[in-house]
Design a protein around this motif. Structure first.
Motif, mmCIF file in Angstrom:
data_model
loop_
_atom_site.group_PDB
_atom_site.id
_atom_site.type_symbol
_atom_site.label_atom_id
_atom_site.label_comp_id
_atom_site.label_asym_id
_atom_site.label_seq_id
_atom_site.Cartn_x
_atom_site.Cartn_y
_atom_site.Cartn_z
ATOM 1 N N ASN A 1 21.651 -48.379 19.183
ATOM 2 C CA ASN A 1 22.979 -48.875 19.510
ATOM 3 C C ASN A 1 23.626 -49.459 18.244
ATOM 4 O OD1 ASN A 1 24.737 -51.327 20.686
ATOM 5 N ND2 ASN A 1 24.671 -49.597 22.088
ATOM 6 N N SER B 1 21.605 -47.771 29.870
ATOM 7 C CA SER B 1 22.821 -48.564 29.752
ATOM 8 C C SER B 1 23.339 -48.599 28.326
ATOM 9 C CB SER B 1 22.567 -49.984 30.252
ATOM 10 O OG SER B 1 21.831 -50.689 29.281
ATOM 11 N N THR B 2 22.489 -48.209 27.334
ATOM 12 C CA THR B 2 22.991 -48.249 25.964
ATOM 13 C C THR B 2 23.699 -46.958 25.580
ATOM 14 O OG1 THR B 2 20.992 -47.381 24.971
ATOM 15 C CG2 THR B 2 21.113 -49.760 25.261
ATOM 16 N N LEU B 3 23.488 -45.894 26.313
ATOM 17 C CA LEU B 3 24.219 -44.666 26.014
ATOM 18 C C LEU B 3 24.695 -44.073 27.322
ATOM 19 C CD1 LEU B 3 25.134 -42.325 24.145
ATOM 20 C CD2 LEU B 3 23.010 -41.214 24.743
ATOM 21 N N SER B 4 25.990 -43.889 27.427
ATOM 22 C CA SER B 4 26.515 -43.251 28.615
ATOM 23 C C SER B 4 27.092 -41.900 28.213
ATOM 24 C CB SER B 4 27.591 -44.134 29.228
ATOM 25 O OG SER B 4 28.393 -43.355 30.066
ATOM 26 N N VAL C 1 30.625 -41.346 29.272
ATOM 27 C CA VAL C 1 31.690 -41.931 28.452
ATOM 28 C C VAL C 1 31.956 -41.042 27.239
ATOM 29 C CG1 VAL C 1 32.278 -43.884 26.987
ATOM 30 C CG2 VAL C 1 31.231 -44.275 29.205
ATOM 31 N N VAL C 2 30.869 -40.561 26.605
ATOM 32 C CA VAL C 2 31.029 -39.727 25.409
ATOM 33 C C VAL C 2 31.827 -38.474 25.748
ATOM 34 C CG1 VAL C 2 29.805 -38.385 23.675
ATOM 35 C CG2 VAL C 2 28.896 -40.585 24.403
ATOM 36 N N GLY D 1 29.081 -47.777 25.609
ATOM 37 C CA GLY D 1 28.258 -46.673 26.089
ATOM 38 C C GLY D 1 28.245 -45.471 25.174
ATOM 39 N N ALA D 2 29.182 -45.440 24.203
ATOM 40 C CA ALA D 2 29.189 -44.304 23.285
ATOM 41 C C ALA D 2 28.852 -44.742 21.880
ATOM 42 C CB ALA D 2 30.565 -43.638 23.295
ATOM 43 N N ILE E 1 22.968 -41.919 17.310
ATOM 44 C CA ILE E 1 22.643 -40.507 17.500
ATOM 45 C C ILE E 1 23.826 -39.786 18.131
ATOM 46 C CG2 ILE E 1 21.050 -38.919 18.628
ATOM 47 C CD1 ILE E 1 18.955 -41.134 18.476
ATOM 48 N N ALA E 2 24.503 -40.463 19.076
ATOM 49 C CA ALA E 2 25.665 -39.843 19.704
ATOM 50 C C ALA E 2 26.780 -39.631 18.691
ATOM 51 C CB ALA E 2 26.162 -40.713 20.857
ATOM 52 N N MET F 1 36.942 -40.245 18.939
ATOM 53 C CA MET F 1 35.879 -40.860 19.733
ATOM 54 C C MET F 1 34.966 -41.685 18.833
ATOM 55 S SD MET F 1 35.000 -40.739 22.841
ATOM 56 C CE MET F 1 33.680 -41.699 23.518
ATOM 57 N N ASP G 1 26.507 -45.215 19.988
ATOM 58 C CA ASP G 1 25.113 -44.951 19.693
ATOM 59 C C ASP G 1 25.072 -44.101 18.436
ATOM 60 O OD1 ASP G 1 22.225 -44.763 21.130
ATOM 61 O OD2 ASP G 1 22.698 -42.928 20.063
ATOM 62 N N GLY H 1 25.613 -53.402 25.949
ATOM 63 C CA GLY H 1 25.602 -52.267 26.862
ATOM 64 C C GLY H 1 26.989 -51.769 27.167
ATOM 65 N N THR H 2 27.131 -51.209 28.341
ATOM 66 C CA THR H 2 28.367 -50.523 28.655
ATOM 67 C C THR H 2 29.434 -51.439 29.235
ATOM 68 O OG1 THR H 2 27.144 -49.860 30.592
ATOM 69 C CG2 THR H 2 27.558 -48.178 28.973
ATOM 70 N N PHE I 1 21.002 -32.651 24.903
ATOM 71 C CA PHE I 1 21.281 -33.855 24.102
ATOM 72 C C PHE I 1 20.592 -35.089 24.670
ATOM 73 C CE2 PHE I 1 24.141 -37.547 23.471
ATOM 74 C CZ PHE I 1 23.897 -37.735 22.128
#
Lengths: 323, 671
Positions: free
Chosen positions: A168, B525-528, B531-532, A105-106, A110-111, A89, A108, A7-8, B403
């Motif tokens: 993740n 909690s797995t994607l913030s 933060v991005v 937290g980033a 998909i992100a 990033m 991911d 996690g974050t 998003f």
């Protein structure tokens, strides 16, 4: 939820490994491009400019005065920054050397995909902002390719995520490190081929786009950035090489994860850094060698390639449900 | 009567007061009076919605308000969510409308009076708790929105055509919803939702399935679900922009609300094929909508097609939730439903913003055609900036509101692996493919809208004359943009509200609500997104600082290089049509564009060409193939039926007599 483990939470070691990844990508990406050009030159019987030439070009461009072409706006000026920032990033988030990155937290999938698309969209808008025919042409072509490539990336990443139950990235890499059989499963092989085609498209390599072309009819990426000069052009070039490095790194993290550090010990991370550099270097060399024997596809044949890879990605997702 | 009821009563009171205020006040005051009271309606909506989302409920029976049936109201957390969204959008858009009406854009008496009624109806539809109450408010919403669409009918003929399309589609949809609600009410011997809910398990599966299909079609037509979307790309562009914003950001949501309320609550779940049908309709709408958006050249039509896409994604999420529920995976179903509801929220925010900024452009330039726009960023900096924020949301890129909700939708689909059955293994990959494809095309569509509409140089006189809109419009758009940004970076704020809304229609109730809330927190909690976004912005600032140190702050102005070709004229730019041409070629078989070259030769020789005209259009293919035959058949039936009515009274008496006989024979046969 296995994904919850990554996690974050931010640790000092995690931040350090993220910083290491960013430094490695920034310093290494132009060298990667230099290496690929050099291999290509040698295979074509030329002497080549040397591996360090991209860095020398960047140094030369950075020393020039920044210009503001008439009729361009703030978007034109910020687009290179956005592209570099998204690449930075992504470089910080993907577990290149260690699955314990500082940006859980980033990290991911998909992100990551969406961030790279954001960079592409920013540059396409900059191309349109110039108001020249070339800028618009490049933007239009780039967005057509992206519109077809992004779904493929999403599908392929989805296929890899279903088994882990999370998008993740550290969780996915960690799962394949623990179970090597996962990497050679049909799902993974199909996804690997689909992603490979898309990496070529997103990084603007042959057969989708020719990074060294200056012929109007075939330009995609080059047409968008024609109006950039000096430090802005340096950023655009740096961003393009970083995107290539990051995409190859992502591919290797997903399909050749071995060697990625799971702990934060210095020897493990150092070993992983060397191994990662080697992996991306070899992938780049293979790509460069392949490009020597390849011609650029006609623009309207590119969607066929991308549709093919989309189909592979759909098959990968279907396989992940069935198998 | 608790705070929910009081707020709704005040909202109705404000709307009632706004009608005479709009009718009697002089034209300089009219828009201000109606707009302020409508904004008050919206604020009441926010209050009652927020109260419902914090866990309160409200039920009331007002026997004297409507004749015969009376009014039943019932607000749970699900209703509360839709009321809160509606209230927030109404409050801001009403204030925007006050600015929009300045300097000779007064919408007129009828529109000013219809706006508060429409606003109140939007709040009261989700609060209805009986069939007749629901249908009454639904029809109130339909009629008042029709009046609002027709506001500019004297200026353009196309408004009348759009109004006709909307009127027909909305009334046909009403008939379907009427059937879908009246049938179970008749079987349940009671028309309150409570009575139907209690009687639903005893109804035959065939009847329940038929009711669901009717409801899906009726509510789907309101949401602009393909193939019932035909009114949307006509009515939204022709309505005044504040009305387009309300319709596209709020009214279409109520279609989704109806599907959830009827399918999951009143009929409590149902069979797998229901939800597969909903998913299929959603997936087709998502892809087809965004494909049309990426090739259309009309700014507001593009936004309207994007509404079809987003409502398709919402329906896909609802369908997935229903599918999971049929396998008793109530937490997974809850996550999917929460994703759909989150997408409703984010879509409302960015679509209201996009329509408001499109309205600002239209008001300043008089042009909707992207091919004739361009060059607005210098003259209209605020409008351009807020449109960019909205477009970021619609393109589902990081930093945009869309998003997070699409991410959550994909998360819920990933966990479908836990579901048994071969159908799921086939359907879920296709659903993912639809989401992925629509996400990719949305980027192209909104790069086109922003890039050709706002950047580069103006391509028409209207665009060249543009000036920034009045402050009343810019600050309301800025508020909407801020709301979009907050949703984009901190969607976790909505977690508990979404969990409550999901719990209100889940079989487990509070237990499911808690479980969904916990799971949402884990997923969060797995994607913030914070933060991005912060990382990207921070990275850009660091790079900018380095660049400034290395190269100095001053930029030298130089002419465009353009490969040495000299200063390009505005006609040499890429337009929206040329931008979309490659995509159109790729999807040639789906879109079937029509092009037409007309060559007029000179009289002396056919080789000497006098004029060449080129015309190209991408007609809505579904509309062509599906609606044209239906309209032709209806027309033919109407013509044929004229032979029955020749004006002879004897003949009509004969008709009456024979129908009576047939009826009596039928009755005798049945008894």
């Amino acid at each position: 939820m296995s994904g919850g483990a990554f996690g974050t939470e931010v640790t000092a070691a995690g931040v350090a490994s993220s910083v290491l990844q960013v430094a490695l990508t920034v310093a290494g990406a132009p060298l990667l491009v230099g290496l690929m050009r050099q291999i290509r030159a040698r295979m074509e019987g030329r002497a080549g400019a040397g591996v360090g030439q991209p860095w020398r070009d960047l140094r030369k461009l950075m020393r020039k005065k920044p210009l503001a072409p008439d009729g361009t706006g703030p978007l034109f000026r910020t687009a290179p920054l956005v592209q570099v920032a998204t690449a930075l990033m992504v470089a910080a988030a993907i577990p290149f050397v260690s699955v314990r990155t500082g940006l859980g937290g980033a990290a991911d999938l998909i992100a990551v995909v969406a961030l790279l698309t954001l960079g592409t969209a920013a540059l396409a808008l900059a191309g349109l902002d110039t108001g020249t025919a070339f800028g618009g042409m490049g933007a239009s072509r780039e967005m057509t390719i992206t519109a077809l490539a992004e779904p493929t990336v999403l599908m392929a990443t989805f296929a890899l995520s279903t088994r882990v139950g999370s998008t993740n990235l550290p969780a996915i890499v960690d799962a394949s490190l623990k179970d090597a059989g996962r990497v050679i499963s049909p799902v993974s092989v199909l996804a690997a081929f689909a992603l490979a085609a898309v990496v070529l498209a997103e990084a603007g390599r042959l057969p989708v786009d020719n990074p060294s072309t200056h012929l109007e009819l075939t330009m995609v990426h080059e047409a968008m950035v024609l109006e950039y000069s000096g430090p802005d052009l340096a950023l655009v070039e740096l961003a393009a090489s970083m995107r290539l490095a990051v995409l190859l790194g992502l591919w290797s993290a997903l399909f050749l994860p071995w060697g990625t550090a799971t702990s934060t010990g210095v020897p493990a991370v150092a070993g992983a850094t060397v191994l990662f550099t080697l992996k991306v270097g070899v992938l780049g060399a293979v790509l460069a060698a392949g490009e020597v024997f390849m011609a650029k596809l006609r623009l309207f044949r590119v969607p066929e390639l991308l549709a093919g890879s989309f189909l592979l990605a759909v098959l990968a997702v279907a396989a992940s449900f069935f198998l | 009567m608790n705070v929910i009821g009081s707020a709704l009563a005040v909202a109705a009171g404000c709307a009632g007061a706004a009608i005479p205020a709009a009718v009697v006040s002089p034209s300089w005051l009219r828009a201000k009076a109606a707009g302020t009271l409508t904004a008050a309606v919206g604020v009441c909506g926010i209050v009652s919605g927020a109260a419902a989302l914090s866990g309160r409920t409200f039920t009331a029976r007002l026997p004297d308000v409507l004749p015969l049936a009376g009014v039943y109201l019932g607000v749970d957390a699900l209703s509360g969510l839709f009321i809160a969204i509606a209230g927030a959008v109404i409050a801001i858009v009403a204030l925007y409308g006050i600015g929009y009406a300045q300097n000779g854009h007064d919408p007129g008496r009828a529109s000013s009076a219809a706006l508060p009624v429409f606003a109140a109806a939007l709040l009261l539809v989700p609060a209805a708790a009986s069939v007749s109450t629901f249908l009454f408010f639904w029809e109130l919403m339909a009629v008042s929105s029709l009046l609002l669409i027709l506001a500019e009918h004297k200026k353009r003929d196309s408004v009348r055509e759009a109004g006709l399309w909307y009127a027909v589609m909305t009334q046909l949809g009403f008939v379907l919803i009427l059937l879908a609600l009246a049938w179970p009410a008749a079987t349940a011997h009671g028309e309150t939702f409570t009575a139907i809910r209690a009687a639903a398990p005893a109804m035959s599966p065939l009847m329940r399935g038929a009711v669901f299909v009717l409801a899906l079609a009726g509510f789907g037509s309101k949401s602009g679900i393909v193939p019932l979307h035909a009114w949307l790309p006509r009515a939204h562009p022709e309505a005044p922009s504040p009305v387009s914003a309300l319709m596209s950001a709020v009214m279409v949501n109520l279609g989704s609300y109806g599907v959830i309320r009827v399918g999951m609550d009143l009929l409590s779940g149902g069979s797998r094929w229901w939800w597969l049908t909903a998913m299929a309709a959603g997936a087709v709408s998502a892809v087809y909508g965004i494909l049309q958006a990426s090739v259309t050249g009309d700014l507001k039509q593009l936004l309207a097609y994007s509404t079809t896409e987003n409502m398709g994604l919402v329906l896909l999420g609802i369908g997935t939730a229903g599918l999971f529920r049929t396998s008793h995976q109530s937490v997974l179903a809850g996550i999917a439903l929460a994703a759909a509801l989150l997408h409703v929220v984010t879509h409302s925010a960015f679509k209201a913003l996009l329509f408001c900024s499109a309205g600002s452009v239209l008001r300043a330039t008089g042009v909707r055609d992207l091919d004739a726009l361009g060059g607005l960023r210098a003259a209209m900096p605020v409008t351009t900036a807020v449109f960019a924020i909205g477009a970021l949301g619609a393109a589902a890129l990081p930093g945009g509101a869309g998003f997070v909700s699409e991410w959550l939708l994909l998360q819920s689909l990933i966990h479908g692996l836990a579901m048994p059955g071969i159908v799921v293994s086939v359907v879920l990959p296709i659903a993912v493919a639809a989401v992925a494809l629509s996400a990719g095309l949305a980027v192209a569509a909104f790069v086109k809208a922003l890039g050709t509409g706002f950047l580069a140089r103006p391509r028409s006189d209207g665009a060249a004359r543009a000036a920034e809109s009045p402050a009343a419009m810019t600050w309301t758009m800025a508020v909407l943009a801020a709301a979009c940004t907050v949703l984009a970076v901190a969607p976790g704020l909505l977690g508990s509200a979404l969990a409550r809304a999901v719990g209100a229609v889940s079989p487990g109730g509070a237990a499911v609500s808690d479980a969904v809330g916990r799971r949402l927190a884990v997923l969060g909690s797995t994607l913030s997104p914070l933060v991005v976004v912060a990382g990207t912005v921070g990275g850009a600032m660091v790079v900018a600082a380095v660049l400034r140190l290395a190269a100095g702050p001053r930029r030298r102005a130089v002419p465009l290089w353009d490969c040495g070709a000299g200063p390009p004229s505005a006609r040499m730019q890429y337009t929206a049509t040329s931008f979309a041409e490659p995509l159109q070629r790729v999807f040639d078989d789906v879109l079937a564009p029509e092009s037409d070259v007309d060559v007029t030769p000179a009289v002396e020789s056919e080789y000497l060409v006098q004029t060449v005209s080129y015309h190209r259009a991408v007609p809505d293919r579904i509309e062509h193939r599906l609606y044209a035959p239906v309209i032709a058949a209806a027309r033919w039936a109407g013509q044929a039926a004229r032979a029955l009515a020749n004006g002879s009274v004897h003949r009509y008496l004969g008709y009456a007599f024979s129908s009576l006989v047939v009826l009596l024979v039928a009755l005798a046969a049945i008894k």
